[in-house]
Design a protein around this motif. Structure first.
Motif, PDB file in Angstrom:
ATOM      1  N   LEU A 339     -66.792 -71.028  21.003  1.00  0.00           N
ATOM      2  CA  LEU A 339     -66.932 -71.833  19.794  1.00  0.00           C
ATOM      3  C   LEU A 339     -67.670 -71.047  18.721  1.00  0.00           C
ATOM      4  CD1 LEU A 339     -67.907 -75.382  21.117  1.00  0.00           C
ATOM      5  CD2 LEU A 339     -65.769 -74.740  20.007  1.00  0.00           C
ATOM      6  N   CYS A 340     -67.184 -71.110  17.496  1.00  0.00           N
ATOM      7  CA  CYS A 340     -67.893 -70.483  16.383  1.00  0.00           C
ATOM      8  C   CYS A 340     -69.108 -71.339  16.018  1.00  0.00           C
ATOM      9  CB  CYS A 340     -66.973 -70.355  15.173  1.00  0.00           C
ATOM     10  SG  CYS A 340     -65.567 -69.241  15.416  1.00  0.00           S
ATOM     11  N   VAL A 341     -70.211 -70.681  15.764  1.00  0.00           N
ATOM     12  CA  VAL A 341     -71.430 -71.412  15.387  1.00  0.00           C
ATOM     13  C   VAL A 341     -71.367 -71.856  13.946  1.00  0.00           C
ATOM     14  CG1 VAL A 341     -73.934 -71.247  15.229  1.00  0.00           C
ATOM     15  CG2 VAL A 341     -72.734 -70.118  17.095  1.00  0.00           C
ATOM     16  N   GLY A 342     -70.883 -71.002  13.083  1.00  0.00           N
ATOM     17  CA  GLY A 342     -70.821 -71.342  11.672  1.00  0.00           C
ATOM     18  C   GLY A 342     -72.127 -71.045  10.961  1.00  0.00           C
ATOM     19  N   PRO A 343     -72.120 -71.147   9.630  1.00  0.00           N
ATOM     20  CA  PRO A 343     -73.333 -70.851   8.862  1.00  0.00           C
ATOM     21  C   PRO A 343     -74.400 -71.920   9.062  1.00  0.00           C
ATOM     22  CG  PRO A 343     -71.650 -71.741   7.422  1.00  0.00           C
ATOM     23  CD  PRO A 343     -70.998 -71.557   8.766  1.00  0.00           C
ATOM     24  N   THR A 344     -75.647 -71.556   8.780  1.00  0.00           N
ATOM     25  CA  THR A 344     -76.753 -72.503   8.877  1.00  0.00           C
ATOM     26  C   THR A 344     -76.698 -73.459   7.698  1.00  0.00           C
ATOM     27  OG1 THR A 344     -78.113 -70.850   9.979  1.00  0.00           O
ATOM     28  CG2 THR A 344     -79.251 -72.731   9.011  1.00  0.00           C
ATOM     29  N   LEU A 345     -76.641 -74.750   7.986  1.00  0.00           N
ATOM     30  CA  LEU A 345     -76.534 -75.762   6.933  1.00  0.00           C
ATOM     31  C   LEU A 345     -77.843 -76.486   6.670  1.00  0.00           C
ATOM     32  CD1 LEU A 345     -73.111 -77.327   8.012  1.00  0.00           C
ATOM     33  CD2 LEU A 345     -73.529 -75.475   6.386  1.00  0.00           C
ATOM     34  N   GLN A 346     -78.770 -76.466   7.624  1.00  0.00           N
ATOM     35  CA  GLN A 346     -80.028 -77.171   7.437  1.00  0.00           C
ATOM     36  C   GLN A 346     -80.911 -76.461   6.415  1.00  0.00           C
ATOM     37  OE1 GLN A 346     -78.863 -76.069  10.311  1.00  0.00           O
ATOM     38  NE2 GLN A 346     -78.861 -77.685  11.867  1.00  0.00           N
ATOM     39  N   ASN A 347     -81.710 -77.231   5.713  1.00  0.00           N
ATOM     40  CA  ASN A 347     -82.667 -76.664   4.779  1.00  0.00           C
ATOM     41  C   ASN A 347     -83.758 -75.930   5.538  1.00  0.00           C
ATOM     42  OD1 ASN A 347     -81.343 -77.758   2.541  1.00  0.00           O
ATOM     43  ND2 ASN A 347     -82.456 -79.688   2.723  1.00  0.00           N
ATOM     44  N   ASP A 348     -84.274 -74.836   4.948  1.00  0.00           N
ATOM     45  CA  ASP A 348     -85.337 -74.085   5.587  1.00  0.00           C
ATOM     46  C   ASP A 348     -86.593 -74.946   5.676  1.00  0.00           C
ATOM     47  OD1 ASP A 348     -86.391 -71.297   6.428  1.00  0.00           O
ATOM     48  OD2 ASP A 348     -87.837 -71.986   4.932  1.00  0.00           O
ATOM     49  N   MET A 349     -87.229 -74.956   6.851  1.00  0.00           N
ATOM     50  CA  MET A 349     -88.365 -75.832   7.077  1.00  0.00           C
ATOM     51  C   MET A 349     -89.524 -75.538   6.134  1.00  0.00           C
ATOM     52  SD  MET A 349     -89.559 -78.384   8.609  1.00  0.00           S
ATOM     53  CE  MET A 349     -88.266 -78.606   9.841  1.00  0.00           C
ATOM     54  N   SER A 350     -89.792 -74.252   5.878  1.00  0.00           N
ATOM     55  CA  SER A 350     -90.893 -73.930   4.966  1.00  0.00           C
ATOM     56  C   SER A 350     -90.622 -74.443   3.564  1.00  0.00           C
ATOM     57  CB  SER A 350     -91.117 -72.414   4.940  1.00  0.00           C
ATOM     58  OG  SER A 350     -89.937 -71.734   4.538  1.00  0.00           O
ATOM     59  N   ALA A 351     -89.364 -74.389   3.129  1.00  0.00           N
ATOM     60  CA  ALA A 351     -89.031 -74.910   1.809  1.00  0.00           C
ATOM     61  C   ALA A 351     -89.171 -76.429   1.770  1.00  0.00           C
ATOM     62  CB  ALA A 351     -87.608 -74.498   1.430  1.00  0.00           C
ATOM     63  N   VAL A 352     -88.814 -77.094   2.861  1.00  0.00           N
ATOM     64  CA  VAL A 352     -88.951 -78.542   2.915  1.00  0.00           C
ATOM     65  C   VAL A 352     -90.419 -78.950   2.815  1.00  0.00           C
ATOM     66  CG1 VAL A 352     -88.635 -80.576   4.389  1.00  0.00           C
ATOM     67  CG2 VAL A 352     -86.828 -78.851   4.232  1.00  0.00           C
ATOM     68  N   ILE A 353     -91.285 -78.239   3.532  1.00  0.00           N
ATOM     69  CA  ILE A 353     -92.713 -78.552   3.495  1.00  0.00           C
ATOM     70  C   ILE A 353     -93.287 -78.320   2.106  1.00  0.00           C
ATOM     71  CG2 ILE A 353     -94.963 -77.887   4.423  1.00  0.00           C
ATOM     72  CD1 ILE A 353     -93.614 -77.298   7.062  1.00  0.00           C
TER      73      ILE A 353
END
Length: 386
Positions: A339-353
């Motif tokens: 299975l292909c993982v694909g690009p990271t879609l979640q926001n970076d945690m440090s940016a969220v904080i």
């Protein structure tokens, strides 16, 4: 570690006839793991009495038993005060020698030959019965505190006084080198917001595939296709998995039946899949979806092992059923491997904080059964058998 990669599972329910095992496929997206004997007394060959050492005559001797052909190389002590040549019990047992009872012989003398200064077990004492046969002309005498060297059929042997061993002196030097430039660079990297990595060609293909194949159904639920690497690389195939998953299920059943409460919660969790119409009977068997090429089995389906995770402290779900899409099939590949993982879609945690610091209040929420709210295309549900 949990991922958003679509995983697949199937439930094997054994009956009285193993060949009649039923299999079910899931119709939703599934998350999974990506994933004291007595010691011999040893005496040194020197004495430290009055700060002096005595060196005993030693040699390396090969002993041969003509009855059985066994032989051994021994550390020998040449003792001019011994009336007979004797060996230790260890040698008797090793070479299967015939025992003769004797008395008055010292035990546990330490030898050191060829490194005479090291204590070792005495295996053989050569007495005066053989002394005349091994002594050769030639003797070297050293200083008063040095041993003498006697020439023999076995080589030169040493005996006499020696200087006491000196303690070794160790000098330790420590040196520390600080790379201040590297330390400063690491400090700045920790404090900076990480950059999003560039997408690979596989990431681009995976995202394009999703955009072209996903759709929203009349019920409002989304349906997706699995980004199988087999689509662009025919060599990425799976082997057989039904028996592997069945064995894992039987182990799980034996473990859970020991705790009635855990077994009941597991049963309720499986029944919920049927109640929500998220499980359906498989229409084909593993044999029907298997082809053989170059003595290798290639399956267009996959049966996933699963296990129950029990958390008493959980407020919402005491027991969760986890599907193992990282379990290897008969050819060594797992479903996650193809299975292909694909690009990271979640926001970076440090940016969220950092964004949270702009507001006075922040809210968090959890979506219950999020992946089970997404359907998988019927053709790909064959890879999600449990």
């Amino acid at each position: 570690m949990w991922t958003t990669t679509p995983h697949i599972a199937a439930l094997s329910v054994p009956t009285t006839d193993p060949s009649n095992t039923k299999c079910y496929t899931t119709k939703h997206l599934i998350t999974g793991n990506r994933t004291s004997t007595q010691s011999e007394q040893q005496l040194p060959t020197y004495s430290n009495a009055s700060q002096r050492s005595i060196l005993l005559a030693t040699a390396r001797v090969i002993i041969f038993n003509p009855d059985n052909g066994l032989q051994a190389t021994l550390n020998a002590l040449i003792d001019q005060g011994s009336e007979a040549t004797i060996v230790s019990e260890h040698v008797v047992q090793s070479l299967h020698l015939t025992r003769t009872s004797i008395a008055g012989v010292g035990q546990g003398l330490s030898l050191a030959d060829p490194q005479y200064y090291r204590p070792k077990r005495v295996d053989l004492i050569i007495g005066v019965d053989l002394m005349a046969q091994i002594i050769l002309p030639g003797i070297k005498v050293g200083a008063p505190n040095e041993p003498i060297a006697q020439n023999t059929q076995l080589g030169w042997i040493l005996s006499g006084r020696t200087q006491p061993p000196r303690e070794a002196t160790h000098v330790v030097c420590h040196q520390a080198v600080l790379d201040t430039e590297s330390l400063l660079k690491q400090f700045c990297e920790v404090e900076s917001v990480p950059e999003r990595r560039l997408n690979t060609a596989e990431d681009v293909w995976c995202e394009t595939f999703f955009q072209q194949t996903h759709k929203r159904q009349p019920t409002g639920r989304y349906m997706v296709r699995l980004p199988l690497k087999t689509i662009f690389d025919p060599s990425m195939t799976l082997g057989k998995s039904h028996q592997i998953a069945l064995n894992r299920y039987l182990q799980l059943e034996r473990r859970l039946t020991k705790t009635p409460e855990a077994w009941q919660r597991y049963s309720d969790g499986i029944k919920e899949y049927f109640k929500l119409n998220q499980l359906a009977p498989a229409t084909t068997s593993e044999r029907q979806s298997t082809t053989v090429s170059d003595s290798q089995h290639h399956c267009s389906s996959c049966v996933l092992p699963h296990h129950a995770v029990y958390k008493e402290e959980s407020l919402s779900t005491k027991l969760r059923i986890v599907f193992d899409a990282s379990a290897n099939t008969s050819n060594g590949r797992s479903l996650n491997d193809i299975l292909c993982v694909g690009p990271t879609l979640q926001n970076d945690m440090s940016a969220v904080i950092l964004n949270w610091r702009q507001y006075r209040y922040a809210f968090t929420a959890d979506i219950q059964r999020m992946y089970r709210c997404i359907d998988v295309h019927p053709e790909d549900s064959e890879y999600q058998r449990i």
